[in-house]
Design a protein around this motif. Structure first.
Motif, PDB file in Angstrom:
ATOM      1  N   PRO A  44       0.828  -1.213   0.000  1.00 16.20           N
ATOM      2  CA  PRO A  44       0.000   0.000   0.000  1.00 16.20           C
ATOM      3  C   PRO A  44       0.856   1.254   0.000  1.00 16.20           C
ATOM      4  O   PRO A  44       2.057   1.212   0.268  1.00 16.20           O
ATOM      5  N   ARG A  45       0.223   2.362  -0.276  1.00 13.00           N
ATOM      6  CA  ARG A  45       0.930   3.625  -0.254  1.00 13.00           C
ATOM      7  C   ARG A  45       1.078   4.121   1.182  1.00 13.00           C
ATOM      8  O   ARG A  45       0.266   3.837   2.044  1.00 13.00           O
ATOM      9  N   GLY A  46       2.143   4.851   1.410  1.00 10.96           N
ATOM     10  CA  GLY A  46       2.374   5.400   2.744  1.00 10.96           C
ATOM     11  C   GLY A  46       3.399   4.595   3.514  1.00 10.96           C
ATOM     12  O   GLY A  46       3.463   3.366   3.417  1.00 10.96           O
ATOM     13  N   PHE A  47       4.219   5.299   4.281  1.00 12.18           N
ATOM     14  CA  PHE A  47       5.306   4.656   5.025  1.00 12.18           C
ATOM     15  C   PHE A  47       4.767   3.675   6.057  1.00 12.18           C
ATOM     16  O   PHE A  47       5.148   2.507   6.095  1.00 12.18           O
ATOM     17  N   TRP A  48       3.885   4.145   6.922  1.00 11.28           N
ATOM     18  CA  TRP A  48       3.406   3.302   8.015  1.00 11.28           C
ATOM     19  C   TRP A  48       2.499   2.186   7.524  1.00 11.28           C
ATOM     20  O   TRP A  48       2.555   1.060   8.047  1.00 11.28           O
ATOM     21  N   ARG A  49       1.659   2.480   6.546  1.00 11.20           N
ATOM     22  CA  ARG A  49       0.793   1.427   6.005  1.00 11.20           C
ATOM     23  C   ARG A  49       1.620   0.346   5.325  1.00 11.20           C
ATOM     24  O   ARG A  49       1.319  -0.850   5.432  1.00 11.20           O
ATOM     25  N   SER A  50       2.676   0.744   4.630  1.00  8.37           N
ATOM     26  CA  SER A  50       3.537  -0.227   3.979  1.00  8.37           C
ATOM     27  C   SER A  50       4.255  -1.089   5.015  1.00  8.37           C
ATOM     28  O   SER A  50       4.344  -2.319   4.873  1.00  8.37           O
ATOM     29  N   LEU A  51       4.755  -0.458   6.080  1.00 10.40           N
ATOM     30  CA  LEU A  51       5.441  -1.213   7.127  1.00 10.40           C
ATOM     31  C   LEU A  51       4.488  -2.188   7.806  1.00 10.40           C
ATOM     32  O   LEU A  51       4.831  -3.356   8.039  1.00 10.40           O
ATOM     33  N   ALA A  52       3.279  -1.734   8.130  1.00  7.84           N
ATOM     34  CA  ALA A  52       2.308  -2.614   8.791  1.00  7.84           C
ATOM     35  C   ALA A  52       1.916  -3.777   7.885  1.00  7.84           C
ATOM     36  O   ALA A  52       1.762  -4.918   8.347  1.00  7.84           O
ATOM     37  N   ALA A  53       1.742  -3.506   6.584  1.00  7.44           N
ATOM     38  CA  ALA A  53       1.370  -4.581   5.661  1.00  7.44           C
ATOM     39  C   ALA A  53       2.452  -5.639   5.583  1.00  7.44           C
ATOM     40  O   ALA A  53       2.162  -6.839   5.481  1.00  7.44           O
ATOM     41  N   MET A  54       3.713  -5.231   5.630  1.00  4.37           N
ATOM     42  CA  MET A  54       4.814  -6.197   5.585  1.00  4.37           C
ATOM     43  C   MET A  54       4.884  -7.005   6.873  1.00  4.37           C
ATOM     44  O   MET A  54       5.026  -8.233   6.845  1.00  4.37           O
ATOM     45  N   LEU A  55       4.794  -6.313   8.021  1.00  7.89           N
ATOM     46  CA  LEU A  55       4.946  -7.007   9.300  1.00  7.89           C
ATOM     47  C   LEU A  55       3.797  -7.960   9.591  1.00  7.89           C
ATOM     48  O   LEU A  55       3.992  -8.987  10.259  1.00  7.89           O
ATOM     49  N   PHE A  56       2.613  -7.644   9.112  1.00  5.15           N
ATOM     50  CA  PHE A  56       1.431  -8.452   9.435  1.00  5.15           C
ATOM     51  C   PHE A  56       0.893  -9.180   8.212  1.00  5.15           C
ATOM     52  O   PHE A  56      -0.309  -9.458   8.132  1.00  5.15           O
ATOM     53  N   ASP A  57       1.774  -9.497   7.273  1.00  5.51           N
ATOM     54  CA  ASP A  57       1.363 -10.258   6.093  1.00  5.51           C
ATOM     55  C   ASP A  57       0.972 -11.672   6.513  1.00  5.51           C
ATOM     56  O   ASP A  57       1.818 -12.464   6.955  1.00  5.51           O
ATOM     57  N   GLY A  58      -0.298 -11.981   6.390  1.00  3.39           N
ATOM     58  CA  GLY A  58      -0.784 -13.281   6.848  1.00  3.39           C
ATOM     59  C   GLY A  58      -0.174 -14.456   6.105  1.00  3.39           C
ATOM     60  O   GLY A  58       0.143 -15.490   6.709  1.00  3.39           O
ATOM     61  N   THR A  59       0.008 -14.316   4.808  1.00  5.45           N
ATOM     62  CA  THR A  59       0.591 -15.413   4.021  1.00  5.45           C
ATOM     63  C   THR A  59       2.006 -15.715   4.476  1.00  5.45           C
ATOM     64  O   THR A  59       2.404 -16.882   4.590  1.00  5.45           O
ATOM     65  N   GLY A  60       2.792 -14.659   4.737  1.00  4.87           N
ATOM     66  CA  GLY A  60       4.157 -14.877   5.201  1.00  4.87           C
ATOM     67  C   GLY A  60       4.213 -15.555   6.549  1.00  4.87           C
ATOM     68  O   GLY A  60       5.009 -16.488   6.773  1.00  4.87           O
ATOM     69  N   TRP A  61       3.368 -15.119   7.488  1.00  8.49           N
ATOM     70  CA  TRP A  61       3.375 -15.727   8.821  1.00  8.49           C
ATOM     71  C   TRP A  61       2.880 -17.172   8.787  1.00  8.49           C
ATOM     72  O   TRP A  61       3.366 -18.026   9.536  1.00  8.49           O
TER      73      TRP A  61
END
Length: 438
Positions: free
Chosen positions: A88-105
């Motif tokens: 997603p666009r935005g610094f914090w939204r991008s960071l949150a999307a990476m950290l909480f990526d369900g497929t990765g976890w």
């Protein structure tokens, strides 16, 4: 693929090979799975470092892809890949999307859970295979075993079982045959045991490495939204083309005719010629207005301003075949989003157009009701020849026909169901949400 596993089947050896490869990957996978939370705990106080952790979470997708490929080739289980990660666009939204990526976890959880399972599966399967092969070949190598001492001073060679002063040594033909029989039993059980153990791996691959129902729905909605955007862009280009090539050219001709008539009158020319020019300009203006109304009707039918029921009745009255419209009293325009009313109208219009063109029907029936407060249901039925199918196509990104309807309906999370056996009747059921808000 064989339905019953046995020791000589290719499936059994592929499954056993899978355990070997999985055993080689398991330690590295476990180390990776443990690295992510441990590194995350150390870098929690930073911000930039969390991007590294997020990258490792997304890296779990790569592990998942590798294990899906391994399971596909060795275990014959074909699991679809989860939807791709969309940053997603935005610094914090991008960071949150990476950290909480369900497929990765979920992939990291797979690496963690399969480590002990892989070791257990490999050890048990290999033990049964080794004991089985050793048992059936025991008669060829038992004599090479070293001498063993037993109670009473006896010294014998061979496979032995001892309990206190009692002992049993497989060094006679009957006992050697018994060991061989035991090895055969182990070999017969080994394929079923291996298949059962790898079935646990199959279940984990399907459960943790495949797409979830939610992710499939999100991906389908994203694709339908993209198709809707392309469809809207194609419509805008078509409207622009119609205005430029049709209406605009006609209005330019009207302006030229009026200018020529004015020049005739100003110069004291032939009044009859000026009158002819004005008549031609007047007729061209009326034709241009008709074209503009048709274009406007394609954007938003004026009849919709009086409600969906009135618009559908008007549509039915214009149809080239008898159409009965039944709008239930539960259909309230006040609770229907404008986009939903427009999609409902154009859906019925497209279906009735198809009936008139292709169905060879003598009549059609349109039913509109609300089975619940959040759903609008449309049903269009005709008594034609049937055989209708959804055919994808269109040029320049434009969707037409039933395929266009399916994509337009999906863009608001609706459903489309077609029943059209040969000989008819053709029944189309469409459900739309009453609101387009998520």
């Amino acid at each position: 693929m064989n339905t019953v596993p046995h020791a000589l089947s290719a499936r059994t050896w592929r499954e056993y090979g899978y355990l070997w490869v999985a055993l080689l990957l398991a330690p590295f996978g476990l180390a990776y799975a443990l690295l992510v939370p441990s590194l995350g705990a150390g870098l929690l106080v930073t911000v930039v470092g969390l991007f590294l952790v997020g990258g490792l979470v997304l890296g779990g997708r790569g592990w998942g892809s590798a294990h899906r490929g391994l399971a596909r080739s060795a275990l014959g289980v074909d699991v679809d890949a989860p939807p791709a990660f969309v940053r997603p666009r935005g610094f914090w939204r991008s960071l949150a999307a990476m950290l909480f990526d369900g497929t990765g976890w979920r992939a990291l959880l797979f690496l963690f859970v399969t480590f002990p399972l892989t070791i257990f599966s490999f050890v048990v399967s290999t033990t049964f295979l080794a004991v089985g092969l050793g048992g059936i070949t025991y008669w060829t190598w038992w004599w090479s075993l070293p001498l063993q001492g037993f109670p009473g001073g006896a010294r014998e060679r061979g496979f032995s079982i001892q309990n206190g002063h009692w002992y049993w040594v497989a060094n006679t033909p009957p006992r050697i045959a018994l060991v061989a029989l035991g090895g055969l039993v182990f070999l017969l059980v080994w394929p079923f045991l291996t298949h059962g153990l790898t079935s646990l791996h199959r279940g984990l691959v399907r459960g943790l490495l495949g797409p979830t129902s939610g992710s499939i729905r999100v991906a389908a909605l994203r694709a339908s939204r993209a198709a809707a955007v392309e469809d809207a862009d194609a419509r805008l280009r078509r409207i622009e083309r119609d205005l430029h090539d049709g209406t605009q050219a006609r209005l330019v001709a009207v302006a030229m005719q009026l200018g020529e008539a004015r020049e005739q009158l100003a110069a004291g020319g032939d009044p009859a010629l000026a009158a002819d020019l004005l008549d031609t300009a007047h007729a061209s203006t009326k034709e241009a207005l008709t074209e503009l109304r048709e274009i406007a009707r394609g954007i938003h039918p004026p009849a919709l301003d009086d409600g969906l029921a009135v618009a559908l009745e008007t549509l039915a009255a214009r149809a080239p075949l008898p159409v009965t419209v039944d709008v239930d009293a539960s259909v309230d325009d006040a609770v229907l989003a404008p986009a939903v009313r427009s999609i409902a109208y154009f859906t019925v219009a497209e279906l009735l157009t198809n009936v008139a063109k292709h169905a060879r029907a003598t009549g059609a029936y349109v039913l509109v009701d609300r089975p619940d407060t959040a759903t609008l249901r449309l049903r269009v039925r005709d008594d034609g020849r049937g055989g209708a199918v959804v055919v994808t196509g269109g040029t320049d990104g434009e969707r037409t026909g039933l395929a266009g309807l399916v994509e337009r309906i999906a863009s608001v999370d609706g459903t489309f169901h077609l029943s059209s056996p040969e000989g008819g009747p053709t029944v189309v059921d469409v459900t739309l949400p009453t609101s387009t808000r998520a």
